[in-house]
Design a protein around this motif. Structure first.
Motif, PDB file in Angstrom:
ATOM      1  N   ALA A  87     -31.780  14.974  -5.970  1.00  0.00           N
ATOM      2  CA  ALA A  87     -32.925  14.063  -5.943  1.00  0.00           C
ATOM      3  C   ALA A  87     -33.251  13.594  -4.530  1.00  0.00           C
ATOM      4  O   ALA A  87     -34.404  13.256  -4.225  1.00  0.00           O
ATOM      5  CB  ALA A  87     -32.652  12.860  -6.842  1.00  0.00           C
ATOM      6  N   LEU A  88     -32.219  13.586  -3.656  1.00  0.00           N
ATOM      7  CA  LEU A  88     -32.414  13.184  -2.265  1.00  0.00           C
ATOM      8  C   LEU A  88     -32.824  14.360  -1.373  1.00  0.00           C
ATOM      9  O   LEU A  88     -32.916  14.216  -0.158  1.00  0.00           O
ATOM     10  CB  LEU A  88     -31.140  12.522  -1.727  1.00  0.00           C
ATOM     11  CG  LEU A  88     -30.802  11.149  -2.352  1.00  0.00           C
ATOM     12  CD1 LEU A  88     -29.386  10.720  -1.995  1.00  0.00           C
ATOM     13  CD2 LEU A  88     -31.804  10.089  -1.893  1.00  0.00           C
ATOM     14  N   GLY A  89     -33.042  15.530  -1.968  1.00  0.00           N
ATOM     15  CA  GLY A  89     -33.595  16.647  -1.225  1.00  0.00           C
ATOM     16  C   GLY A  89     -32.612  17.644  -0.674  1.00  0.00           C
ATOM     17  O   GLY A  89     -32.997  18.531   0.102  1.00  0.00           O
ATOM     18  N   SER A  90     -31.343  17.561  -1.080  1.00  0.00           N
ATOM     19  CA  SER A  90     -30.341  18.523  -0.609  1.00  0.00           C
ATOM     20  C   SER A  90     -29.800  19.332  -1.785  1.00  0.00           C
ATOM     21  O   SER A  90     -30.060  19.012  -2.956  1.00  0.00           O
ATOM     22  CB  SER A  90     -29.205  17.796   0.111  1.00  0.00           C
ATOM     23  OG  SER A  90     -29.653  17.206   1.305  1.00  0.00           O
ATOM     24  N   LYS A  91     -29.042  20.381  -1.460  1.00  0.00           N
ATOM     25  CA  LYS A  91     -28.507  21.258  -2.493  1.00  0.00           C
ATOM     26  C   LYS A  91     -27.066  20.880  -2.815  1.00  0.00           C
ATOM     27  O   LYS A  91     -26.274  20.590  -1.909  1.00  0.00           O
ATOM     28  CB  LYS A  91     -28.544  22.716  -2.016  1.00  0.00           C
ATOM     29  CG  LYS A  91     -29.935  23.281  -1.819  1.00  0.00           C
ATOM     30  CD  LYS A  91     -29.869  24.648  -1.123  1.00  0.00           C
ATOM     31  CE  LYS A  91     -29.060  25.641  -1.926  1.00  0.00           C
ATOM     32  NZ  LYS A  91     -29.016  26.980  -1.256  1.00  0.00           N
ATOM     33  N   ALA A  92     -26.721  20.891  -4.111  1.00  0.00           N
ATOM     34  CA  ALA A  92     -25.353  20.586  -4.525  1.00  0.00           C
ATOM     35  C   ALA A  92     -25.030  21.329  -5.807  1.00  0.00           C
ATOM     36  O   ALA A  92     -25.911  21.609  -6.626  1.00  0.00           O
ATOM     37  CB  ALA A  92     -25.169  19.086  -4.731  1.00  0.00           C
ATOM     38  N   VAL A  93     -23.747  21.635  -5.985  1.00  0.00           N
ATOM     39  CA  VAL A  93     -23.243  22.249  -7.215  1.00  0.00           C
ATOM     40  C   VAL A  93     -21.993  21.493  -7.632  1.00  0.00           C
ATOM     41  O   VAL A  93     -21.088  21.280  -6.815  1.00  0.00           O
ATOM     42  CB  VAL A  93     -22.906  23.740  -7.024  1.00  0.00           C
ATOM     43  CG1 VAL A  93     -22.283  24.323  -8.288  1.00  0.00           C
ATOM     44  CG2 VAL A  93     -24.149  24.528  -6.634  1.00  0.00           C
ATOM     45  N   SER A  94     -21.941  21.068  -8.899  1.00  0.00           N
ATOM     46  CA  SER A  94     -20.744  20.381  -9.400  1.00  0.00           C
ATOM     47  C   SER A  94     -19.816  21.384 -10.082  1.00  0.00           C
ATOM     48  O   SER A  94     -20.268  22.324 -10.740  1.00  0.00           O
ATOM     49  CB  SER A  94     -21.137  19.282 -10.398  1.00  0.00           C
ATOM     50  OG  SER A  94     -21.749  19.828 -11.551  1.00  0.00           O
ATOM     51  N   LEU A  95     -18.509  21.171  -9.901  1.00  0.00           N
ATOM     52  CA  LEU A  95     -17.501  22.072 -10.461  1.00  0.00           C
ATOM     53  C   LEU A  95     -16.359  21.264 -11.079  1.00  0.00           C
ATOM     54  O   LEU A  95     -15.933  20.242 -10.517  1.00  0.00           O
ATOM     55  CB  LEU A  95     -16.915  22.981  -9.373  1.00  0.00           C
ATOM     56  CG  LEU A  95     -17.868  23.910  -8.617  1.00  0.00           C
ATOM     57  CD1 LEU A  95     -17.121  24.615  -7.497  1.00  0.00           C
ATOM     58  CD2 LEU A  95     -18.502  24.920  -9.563  1.00  0.00           C
ATOM     59  N   GLY A  98     -11.073  23.489 -13.258  1.00  0.00           N
ATOM     60  CA  GLY A  98     -10.918  24.910 -13.554  1.00  0.00           C
ATOM     61  C   GLY A  98     -11.877  25.774 -12.777  1.00  0.00           C
ATOM     62  O   GLY A  98     -11.526  26.867 -12.314  1.00  0.00           O
ATOM     63  N   GLN A  99     -13.094  25.289 -12.572  1.00  0.00           N
ATOM     64  CA  GLN A  99     -14.102  26.065 -11.857  1.00  0.00           C
ATOM     65  C   GLN A  99     -13.827  26.157 -10.356  1.00  0.00           C
ATOM     66  O   GLN A  99     -14.308  27.094  -9.709  1.00  0.00           O
ATOM     67  CB  GLN A  99     -15.485  25.470 -12.120  1.00  0.00           C
ATOM     68  CG  GLN A  99     -15.983  25.696 -13.543  1.00  0.00           C
ATOM     69  CD  GLN A  99     -17.241  24.901 -13.854  1.00  0.00           C
ATOM     70  OE1 GLN A  99     -17.499  23.849 -13.271  1.00  0.00           O
ATOM     71  NE2 GLN A  99     -18.033  25.390 -14.793  1.00  0.00           N
ATOM     72  N   ILE A 100     -13.089  25.206  -9.805  1.00  0.00           N
ATOM     73  CA  ILE A 100     -12.707  25.337  -8.393  1.00  0.00           C
ATOM     74  C   ILE A 100     -11.434  26.167  -8.232  1.00  0.00           C
ATOM     75  O   ILE A 100     -10.934  26.348  -7.117  1.00  0.00           O
ATOM     76  CB  ILE A 100     -12.529  23.972  -7.691  1.00  0.00           C
ATOM     77  CG1 ILE A 100     -11.375  23.167  -8.317  1.00  0.00           C
ATOM     78  CG2 ILE A 100     -13.809  23.181  -7.683  1.00  0.00           C
ATOM     79  CD1 ILE A 100     -11.061  21.882  -7.573  1.00  0.00           C
ATOM     80  N   GLY A 101     -10.926  26.657  -9.367  1.00  0.00           N
ATOM     81  CA  GLY A 101      -9.757  27.538  -9.294  1.00  0.00           C
ATOM     82  C   GLY A 101      -8.456  26.814  -9.072  1.00  0.00           C
ATOM     83  O   GLY A 101      -7.524  27.385  -8.489  1.00  0.00           O
ATOM     84  N   SER A 117      -7.836  28.772  -5.822  1.00  0.00           N
ATOM     85  CA  SER A 117      -8.642  29.910  -5.388  1.00  0.00           C
ATOM     86  C   SER A 117      -9.917  29.368  -4.738  1.00  0.00           C
ATOM     87  O   SER A 117     -10.700  28.663  -5.381  1.00  0.00           O
ATOM     88  CB  SER A 117      -8.989  30.790  -6.587  1.00  0.00           C
ATOM     89  OG  SER A 117      -9.839  31.834  -6.206  1.00  0.00           O
ATOM     90  N   THR A 118     -10.124  29.708  -3.488  1.00  0.00           N
ATOM     91  CA  THR A 118     -11.218  29.086  -2.736  1.00  0.00           C
ATOM     92  C   THR A 118     -12.493  29.929  -2.662  1.00  0.00           C
ATOM     93  O   THR A 118     -13.491  29.483  -2.086  1.00  0.00           O
ATOM     94  CB  THR A 118     -10.748  28.789  -1.300  1.00  0.00           C
ATOM     95  OG1 THR A 118     -10.413  30.030  -0.648  1.00  0.00           O
ATOM     96  CG2 THR A 118      -9.541  27.873  -1.297  1.00  0.00           C
ATOM     97  N   GLU A 119     -12.496  31.132  -3.228  1.00  0.00           N
ATOM     98  CA  GLU A 119     -13.634  32.037  -3.038  1.00  0.00           C
ATOM     99  C   GLU A 119     -14.963  31.417  -3.492  1.00  0.00           C
ATOM    100  O   GLU A 119     -15.973  31.506  -2.788  1.00  0.00           O
ATOM    101  CB  GLU A 119     -13.408  33.360  -3.790  1.00  0.00           C
ATOM    102  CG  GLU A 119     -12.338  34.257  -3.185  1.00  0.00           C
ATOM    103  CD  GLU A 119     -10.939  33.885  -3.649  1.00  0.00           C
ATOM    104  OE1 GLU A 119     -10.799  32.871  -4.380  1.00  0.00           O
ATOM    105  OE2 GLU A 119      -9.983  34.600  -3.286  1.00  0.00           O
ATOM    106  N   ARG A 120     -14.959  30.812  -4.663  1.00  0.00           N
ATOM    107  CA  ARG A 120     -16.216  30.268  -5.180  1.00  0.00           C
ATOM    108  C   ARG A 120     -16.711  29.115  -4.311  1.00  0.00           C
ATOM    109  O   ARG A 120     -17.909  29.021  -4.011  1.00  0.00           O
ATOM    110  CB  ARG A 120     -16.020  29.800  -6.625  1.00  0.00           C
ATOM    111  CG  ARG A 120     -17.342  29.372  -7.282  1.00  0.00           C
ATOM    112  CD  ARG A 120     -17.150  29.087  -8.755  1.00  0.00           C
ATOM    113  NE  ARG A 120     -18.418  28.840  -9.422  1.00  0.00           N
ATOM    114  CZ  ARG A 120     -18.545  28.562 -10.716  1.00  0.00           C
ATOM    115  NH1 ARG A 120     -17.463  28.512 -11.491  1.00  0.00           N
ATOM    116  NH2 ARG A 120     -19.742  28.345 -11.243  1.00  0.00           N
TER     117      ARG A 120
END
Length: 599
Positions: A87-95, A98-101, A117-120
């Motif tokens: 909403a503040l104009g930047s990009k973000a992805v929540s994990l 388990g999704q951060i490995g 696991s850091t690949e993602r």
């Protein structure tokens, strides 16, 4: 491009405005040229609400389902923070964890991290995203959701900073740094600019409330600078690094752990292997034991006292009841109305009057000491819970912790003196090879030419310990280990301490005077003893360390005369005979952990 991990605790994301404020801090860091990973806790008291729901549904819910439930709090937070960034104009992805490995073992509610696991994360960062990761949680080999224990978001943040090679890990909280003690208890507490990993690890284990102790273990193990700062201002906070703030101040902080319980096993046969039987049974329940006091036996039997968290008391008593016939001890007693008051300082081992200063401060405040244990950088005393606040105030004032040391250094000064961080590439390689939270030992050492003095029938009243160690200090005797435990049904205590063998005659002269002055029953001495020390990171939370130590000694028929424990060391005082063989056996028993430290 540099990378920063920012962790926001529950109070820092407690409502919409605070979530937006956290989002703005992350965006600002990204605009300054950093890649940013956020680690977020559950909102405010959300975890407490979930725990209450569970208790309403079931009086004894399965541990797996509890982890499934409480992990949802962080999932709510990360999604909302990512939405706020968008909403503040930047990009973000929540994990999620388990999704951060983040792979853990299967110890529900107290899982340990095995790998990340850091690949993602790396891919998402390369695409220009702020990665918002759920703290406190991971998955095991069967893809079950696990949690790391209360405060585990700190551990998530520092672990991510470790494996990602972050330049720093910023811990945002409702206080503006680390204080000399809890400012909610003592308003005069001072914020410190710099504190060492070792000092912070001890304070964290004592319940200082600022950082989770396992997160400090990670930081020390992998050399991650931690910046503790306020969520609600931009002021500099406290840096947790290798170095201490002062080279001269004996004590950097004091802490009070309110909800402790003392357990005493009475009449333990004074023969090799009995400590092993007791503590291996407790370790099997994954209960962390602190303030272990095994003093010199009389008439073939000894008492062993130790403390546990009050919440672990009933499990501890049940475990001891089952093992008591096998041990051959007489009985078990306990006191659940005690608190632990401790002082910590990286320079403590270089100065002679720290213990006597602490004991005198408690005596002047009319606080009775029930137990004492010491290590190279910590002195802990067990006091009645009703006197705990007064005890904390007394020791904080005695060491003038409210005043900044004259030689105190800022983080900028320390950073300019130390140069660059260690070789990050080599560190990352080691991180990928390690089980991240595996036990890491830094050494097994032997101190010979020691002597021991024990006073029996010490009156259980304020001022005695202060008088003993002030008198010994005036005689020019340097004291190493000190332990105080219960000495019998009359309520008296015993106090033992170790010294260099050359000081035994002076010590006995002083001990004779003190015994006569206070009407003590008698005193004993022993020479030709040695101290075996196992040093490492987070020894108290890895409950198997003491068990392995006791087993190796028991297998060689070595009886333990004194025990001292801390987050960084386990010390056992034994007769010098066979100690060389014991040291070699310990090195073999802990070979994998020692190799990890050397790697």
């Amino acid at each position: 491009m540099s990378l920063i991990v920012q962790k926001f605790g529950g109070t820092s994301v407690a409502d919409v405005e605070k979530i937006r404020a956290a989002a703005r801090k992350a965006i600002r860091a990204q605009q300054q040229g950093h890649r940013v990973v956020m680690v977020v806790s559950a909102m405010g008291k959300n975890t407490d609400v979930l725990l209450k729901l569970a208790s309403d549904v079931s009086p004894n819910p399965p541990a797996r389902e509890m982890d499934m439930l409480v992990s949802t709090g962080e999932q709510v937070s990360v999604a909302l923070v990512a939405m706020a960034i968008d909403a503040l104009g930047s990009k973000a992805v929540s994990l999620t964890g388990g999704q951060i490995g983040m792979k853990t073992d299967d110890s529900f509610s107290k899982a340990r991290i095995q790998s990340i696991s850091t690949e993602r994360i790396e891919r998402l960062l390369d695409e220009g995203n702020i990665v918002v990761a759920a703290g406190f949680q991971g998955i095991d080999d069967d893809l079950n959701i696990t949690t790391l224990g209360r405060g585990g978001s700190d551990t998530t943040a520092v672990a991510l900073a470790s494996v990602l090679g972050a330049d720093a890990c910023e811990i945002y909280t409702d206080v503006d740094g680390v204080y000399t003690t809890d400012p909610r208890l003592l308003p005069e507490a001072r914020r410190v600019d710099v504190i060492s990993y070792d000092e912070m690890l001890e304070l964290a284990s004592l319940g200082s409330g600022v950082m989770h102790n396992r997160s400090i273990e990670f930081a020390k193990k992998f050399n991650v600078p931690i910046h503790v700062r306020s969520s609600f201002s931009d002021m500099q906070g406290t840096m947790i690094v290798t170095e201490t703030e002062s080279q001269t101040a004996s004590v950097c902080g004091a802490a009070m752990t309110p909800n402790e319980a003392r357990v005493t096993v009475l009449g333990v046969p004074d023969v090799p292997g009995k400590s092993l039987q007791i503590f291996s049974a407790i370790a099997a329940q994954k209960i962390a034991v602190d303030m272990v006091v095994q003093d010199i036996g009389l008439q073939g039997r000894a008492d062993i006292s130790f403390t546990v968290r009050e919440e672990d008391l009933q499990t501890t008593l049940k475990t001891l009841k089952e093992v008591l016939p096998e041990v051959g001890a007489h009985a078990v007693t306990y006191d659940d109305q005690v608190s632990k008051v401790s002082v910590v300082g990286g320079n403590m081992a270089k100065q002679t009057n720290v213990a006597s200063t602490m004991f005198r401060a408690l005596a002047d405040a009319n606080v009775n000491i029930q137990m004492i244990t010491t290590s190279e950088i910590k002195i802990s005393t067990l006091v009645p819970r009703s006197q705990a606040d007064a005890a904390l105030r007394a020791v904080h004032h005695a060491f003038t912790l409210h005043e900044k040391p004259e030689d105190a250094k800022s983080w900028d000064q320390i950073r300019s003196e130390r140069g660059n961080r260690a070789d990050v590439d080599a560190l990352i390689s080691r991180l990928q090879a390690d089980v991240l939270e595996a036990l890491t030992l830094t050494g097994i050492s032997l101190t010979k030419s020691q002597a021991r003095v024990t006073l029996h029938g010490v009156p259980d009243k304020p001022g005695i310990a202060a008088d003993i160690f002030e008198t010994i200090g005036e005689a020019g005797v340097f004291v190493d280990m000190i332990v105080q435990g219960y000495d019998g049904e009359d309520g008296s205590t015993s106090i033992s301490f170790t010294i260099h063998q050359d000081a035994i005659e002076r010590s006995l002269e002083v001990t004779h005077q003190v015994c006569k002055k206070h009407g003590m029953r008698d005193f004993q001495s022993g020479t030709d003893i040695s101290k075996i020390t196992v040093s490492g990171i987070g020894l108290r939370s890895h409950t198997q360390v003491g068990t392995i130590l006791f087993k190796q000694l028991a297998d060689l028929g070595i009886n333990i005369e004194m025990i001292g424990t801390s987050e960084l060391q386990v010390n056992a005082v034994v007769a010098t005979e066979k100690v060389e063989a014991a040291t070699e056996r310990l090195k073999k028993a802990f070979a994998a952990s020692l190799e990890s430290a050397a790697g």
